[in-house]
Enzyme design. Structure first.
Site, PDB file in Angstrom:
ATOM      1  CG  ASN A 106     -61.366  30.605  35.212  1.00  0.00           C
ATOM      2  OD1 ASN A 106     -60.241  30.207  34.924  1.00  0.00           O
ATOM      3  ND2 ASN A 106     -61.648  31.205  36.348  1.00  0.00           N
ATOM      4  CB  VAL A 107     -64.159  26.714  30.260  1.00  0.00           C
ATOM      5  CG1 VAL A 107     -62.972  27.042  29.358  1.00  0.00           C
ATOM      6  CG2 VAL A 107     -63.821  25.542  31.184  1.00  0.00           C
ATOM      7  CG  HIS A 123     -58.540  29.607  27.338  1.00  0.00           C
ATOM      8  ND1 HIS A 123     -57.690  29.397  28.405  1.00  0.00           N
ATOM      9  CD2 HIS A 123     -57.794  30.257  26.392  1.00  0.00           C
ATOM     10  CE1 HIS A 123     -56.488  29.906  28.118  1.00  0.00           C
ATOM     11  NE2 HIS A 123     -56.534  30.442  26.919  1.00  0.00           N
ATOM     12  CB  THR A 195     -53.867  33.113  35.703  1.00  0.00           C
ATOM     13  OG1 THR A 195     -53.252  32.434  34.587  1.00  0.00           O
ATOM     14  CG2 THR A 195     -53.397  34.559  35.726  1.00  0.00           C
ATOM     15  CG  ASN A 220     -51.318  32.950  42.299  1.00  0.00           C
ATOM     16  OD1 ASN A 220     -51.185  32.060  43.132  1.00  0.00           O
ATOM     17  ND2 ASN A 220     -51.446  32.721  41.007  1.00  0.00           N
TER      18      ASN A 220
HETATM   19  C1  BJW Z   1     -55.166  30.684  43.445  1.00  0.00           C
HETATM   20  C2  BJW Z   1     -55.952  30.081  44.401  1.00  0.00           C
HETATM   21  C3  BJW Z   1     -56.815  30.934  45.090  1.00  0.00           C
HETATM   22  C4  BJW Z   1     -54.783  28.530  43.541  1.00  0.00           C
HETATM   23  N1  BJW Z   1     -56.845  32.226  44.797  1.00  0.00           N
HETATM   24  N2  BJW Z   1     -55.209  31.973  43.175  1.00  0.00           N
HETATM   25  C5  BJW Z   1     -45.808  31.281  23.241  1.00  0.00           C
HETATM   26  C6  BJW Z   1     -44.788  30.617  23.918  1.00  0.00           C
HETATM   27  C7  BJW Z   1     -44.876  29.244  24.185  1.00  0.00           C
HETATM   28  C8  BJW Z   1     -45.979  28.506  23.786  1.00  0.00           C
HETATM   29  C9  BJW Z   1     -46.992  29.145  23.120  1.00  0.00           C
HETATM   30  C10 BJW Z   1     -46.880  30.517  22.835  1.00  0.00           C
HETATM   31  N3  BJW Z   1     -48.018  30.905  22.190  1.00  0.00           N
HETATM   32  C11 BJW Z   1     -48.822  29.820  22.071  1.00  0.00           C
HETATM   33  C12 BJW Z   1     -48.238  28.736  22.606  1.00  0.00           C
HETATM   34  C13 BJW Z   1     -48.807  27.334  22.679  1.00  0.00           C
HETATM   35  C14 BJW Z   1     -49.826  27.138  23.783  1.00  0.00           C
HETATM   36  C15 BJW Z   1     -49.178  27.473  25.110  1.00  0.00           C
HETATM   37  O1  BJW Z   1     -49.335  28.528  25.665  1.00  0.00           O
HETATM   38  N4  BJW Z   1     -48.435  26.547  25.663  1.00  0.00           N
HETATM   39  C16 BJW Z   1     -47.769  26.767  26.939  1.00  0.00           C
HETATM   40  C17 BJW Z   1     -48.368  25.848  27.983  1.00  0.00           C
HETATM   41  C18 BJW Z   1     -46.299  26.616  26.766  1.00  0.00           C
HETATM   42  N5  BJW Z   1     -51.026  27.957  23.543  1.00  0.00           N
HETATM   43  C19 BJW Z   1     -52.010  27.531  22.755  1.00  0.00           C
HETATM   44  O2  BJW Z   1     -51.958  26.459  22.184  1.00  0.00           O
HETATM   45  C20 BJW Z   1     -53.187  28.455  22.577  1.00  0.00           C
HETATM   46  N6  BJW Z   1     -53.472  28.621  21.216  1.00  0.00           N
HETATM   47  C21 BJW Z   1     -52.679  29.315  20.399  1.00  0.00           C
HETATM   48  O3  BJW Z   1     -51.727  29.948  20.801  1.00  0.00           O
HETATM   49  O4  BJW Z   1     -53.060  29.294  19.091  1.00  0.00           O
HETATM   50  C22 BJW Z   1     -52.216  29.896  18.115  1.00  0.00           C
HETATM   51  C23 BJW Z   1     -52.594  29.381  16.743  1.00  0.00           C
HETATM   52  C24 BJW Z   1     -52.328  30.176  15.666  1.00  0.00           C
HETATM   53  C25 BJW Z   1     -52.650  29.721  14.397  1.00  0.00           C
HETATM   54  C26 BJW Z   1     -53.253  28.482  14.233  1.00  0.00           C
HETATM   55  C27 BJW Z   1     -53.508  27.691  15.323  1.00  0.00           C
HETATM   56  C28 BJW Z   1     -53.174  28.150  16.579  1.00  0.00           C
HETATM   57  C29 BJW Z   1     -54.451  27.842  23.168  1.00  0.00           C
HETATM   58  C30 BJW Z   1     -54.371  27.650  24.640  1.00  0.00           C
HETATM   59  C31 BJW Z   1     -55.648  26.961  25.137  1.00  0.00           C
HETATM   60  C32 BJW Z   1     -55.525  26.577  26.604  1.00  0.00           C
HETATM   61  N7  BJW Z   1     -56.557  25.672  26.938  1.00  0.00           N
HETATM   62  C33 BJW Z   1     -56.721  25.246  28.325  1.00  0.00           C
HETATM   63  C34 BJW Z   1     -57.831  24.184  28.341  1.00  0.00           C
HETATM   64  C35 BJW Z   1     -59.195  24.831  28.113  1.00  0.00           C
HETATM   65  C36 BJW Z   1     -60.277  23.831  28.068  1.00  0.00           C
HETATM   66  C37 BJW Z   1     -60.516  23.150  29.389  1.00  0.00           C
HETATM   67  O5  BJW Z   1     -60.711  23.800  30.427  1.00  0.00           O
HETATM   68  O6  BJW Z   1     -60.526  21.941  29.355  1.00  0.00           O
HETATM   69  O7  BJW Z   1     -57.088  26.358  29.150  1.00  0.00           O
HETATM   70  S1  BJW Z   1     -55.228  24.682  29.086  1.00  0.00           S
HETATM   71  C38 BJW Z   1     -55.589  25.302  30.698  1.00  0.00           C
HETATM   72  O8  BJW Z   1     -54.596  26.302  31.051  1.00  0.00           O
HETATM   73  C39 BJW Z   1     -56.922  26.060  30.551  1.00  0.00           C
HETATM   74  C40 BJW Z   1     -56.654  27.314  31.334  1.00  0.00           C
HETATM   75  O9  BJW Z   1     -57.532  28.337  30.943  1.00  0.00           O
HETATM   76  C41 BJW Z   1     -55.209  27.585  31.028  1.00  0.00           C
HETATM   77  C42 BJW Z   1     -54.537  28.506  32.016  1.00  0.00           C
HETATM   78  O10 BJW Z   1     -54.471  27.941  33.272  1.00  0.00           O
HETATM   79  P1  BJW Z   1     -54.684  28.843  34.577  1.00  0.00           P
HETATM   80  O11 BJW Z   1     -56.046  29.382  34.601  1.00  0.00           O
HETATM   81  O12 BJW Z   1     -53.577  29.811  34.685  1.00  0.00           O
HETATM   82  O13 BJW Z   1     -54.604  27.735  35.724  1.00  0.00           O
HETATM   83  P2  BJW Z   1     -53.317  27.095  36.450  1.00  0.00           P
HETATM   84  O14 BJW Z   1     -53.757  25.831  37.079  1.00  0.00           O
HETATM   85  O15 BJW Z   1     -52.161  27.042  35.550  1.00  0.00           O
HETATM   86  O16 BJW Z   1     -52.951  28.148  37.588  1.00  0.00           O
HETATM   87  C43 BJW Z   1     -53.807  28.347  38.708  1.00  0.00           C
HETATM   88  C44 BJW Z   1     -53.205  29.423  39.572  1.00  0.00           C
HETATM   89  O17 BJW Z   1     -54.134  29.708  40.599  1.00  0.00           O
HETATM   90  C45 BJW Z   1     -51.896  29.019  40.262  1.00  0.00           C
HETATM   91  O18 BJW Z   1     -50.930  30.021  40.040  1.00  0.00           O
HETATM   92  C46 BJW Z   1     -52.255  28.947  41.752  1.00  0.00           C
HETATM   93  O19 BJW Z   1     -51.221  29.372  42.613  1.00  0.00           O
HETATM   94  C47 BJW Z   1     -53.424  29.886  41.807  1.00  0.00           C
HETATM   95  N8  BJW Z   1     -54.368  29.641  42.888  1.00  0.00           N
HETATM   96  N9  BJW Z   1     -55.650  28.704  44.428  1.00  0.00           N
HETATM   97  C48 BJW Z   1     -56.002  32.690  43.821  1.00  0.00           C
HETATM   98  N10 BJW Z   1     -57.635  30.420  46.054  1.00  0.00           N
END
Ligand code: BJW
Ligand code: ZN
Length: 258
Positions: A106-107, A123, A195, A220
């Site tokens: 989280n940010v 992040h 997450t 979750n």
């Molecule tokens: C509840 C609830 C309640 C609801 N109680 N729970 C390997 C495989 C495939 C792809 C890749 C890989 N490695 C890297 C990649 C690429 C990419 C990636 O992962 N893509 C996938 C989507 C396929 N990753 C990247 O690009 C990362 N960088 C990288 O790997 O760099 C390598 C590199 C090497 C050399 C040179 C250059 C690069 C960077 C990832 C950055 C992610 N950024 C974001 C935005 C941040 C800024 C912003 O906020 O604006 O981060 S994306 C967004 O998703 C944000 C979050 O932190 C992140 C994760 O989301 P999160 O927190 O899990 O939220 P949700 O909505 O997905 O889930 C919420 C959950 O809560 C749900 O399950 C609900 O059920 C639950 N919930 N209410 C408890 N009350």
């Protein structure tokens, strides 16, 4: 009143090192939108347009305004009982000579506001800013200038200022990621909370911990890609589950010490 398995409570009470990975769901009960839920941010916006350098360069004002709107929400809301329970658990482990390492995607800085310390922000954060050209930090505060509709310019090089978050395709902060891997590899219990575990490399941490022998616990209300690998699943909102979990840990611990 929720009931938890005795062996989960015992594992938590006996653990010396606990690692916690949080995601957007932990802040949902504070009123901060998640990304991938049906009414989450990605239901309305295209991630690659808003959370990538390409998107920022194509439409800086749109991206900046999106972050301004999210800053407005984050300033207005407060931490929820889940954030406070994690802060209290961290203090509890520290008092007992153990450690709880809090890793967050989280940010929003709500963990800090609830009193957690040494939070590993994988992040980045939405509060600080830096220059997209020369990377120097830029001292812009949302509360001083809420109406700025376009990215401010860097006072050194004239480059566009961007939020200090990690966008898709960008590297996570190296030292913070290394500390997160270390915590995952050396913990007795790993909690994955709120997450979807879809975004890498953060999503790899829970399984890394399990491969190194940790008990893997997921909190979750909905199943995720991680659920079938978890040793314990608490299918409830974290703001309800975490305070009760901590309360029952303390009860067990004081009963054991009598
Ligand atoms: C509840 C609830 C309640 C609801 N109680 N729970 C390997 C495989 C495939 C792809 C890749 C890989 N490695 C890297 C990649 C690429 C990419 C990636 O992962 N893509 C996938 C989507 C396929 N990753 C990247 O690009 C990362 N960088 C990288 O790997 O760099 C390598 C590199 C090497 C050399 C040179 C250059 C690069 C960077 C990832 C950055 C992610 N950024 C974001 C935005 C941040 C800024 C912003 O906020 O604006 O981060 S994306 C967004 O998703 C944000 C979050 O932190 C992140 C994760 O989301 P999160 O927190 O899990 O939220 P949700 O909505 O997905 O889930 C919420 C959950 O809560 C749900 O399950 C609900 O059920 C639950 N919930 N209410 C408890 N009350
Ligand atoms: Zn600059």
């Amino acid at each position: 009143m929720m009931t938890f398995h005795q062996h989960l409570l015992r594992a938590l009470v006996e653990a010396r090192a606990v690692a916690v990975l949080t995601g957007a769901g932990v802040s949902a009960e504070s009123g901060v939108a998640t990304f991938r839920d049906p009414n989450g941010l990605w239901a309305k916006f295209r991630p690659e347009e808003l959370a990538s350098m390409d998107g920022f360069l194509k439409n800086p004002a749109l991206v900046w305004e999106w972050y301004q709107a999210r800053r407005e929400v984050i300033e207005r809301v407060t931490p929820n009982p889940g954030h406070y329970a994690l802060a209290a658990m961290q203090a509890w482990y520290a008092e007992r000579g153990g450690a709880l390492t809090l890793i967050t995607q989280n940010v929003d800085r709500l963990h800090h506001r609830a009193g957690s310390t040494d939070v590993l922000e994988l992040h980045g954060n939405i509060v600080e800013n830096y220059c997209s050209r020369c990377t120097r930090p830029h001292d812009y505060r949302y509360s001083d200038n809420p109406d700025v509709k376009e990215p401010p310019r860097c006072s050194y090089c004239g480059g566009m200022i961007r939020p200090a978050v990690v966008w898709f395709g960008e590297m996570l902060p190296v030292n913070i990621l290394a500390a997160a891997h270390h915590a995952a590899e050396h913990c007795d219990v790993f909690l994955s909370i709120g997450t979807s575990a879809e975004v890498y490399p953060a999503a790899g941490l829970p399984l890394e911990a399990k491969q190194h022998g940790a008990l893997l616990v997921e909190i979750n209300p909905h199943p995720t890609v991680l659920t079938r690998y978890a040793d314990e699943v608490i299918a409830a909102p974290s703001g309800e589950a975490l305070p009760q979990l901590f309360e029952q840990m303390r009860l067990l611990s004081s009963a054991a010490s009598i």
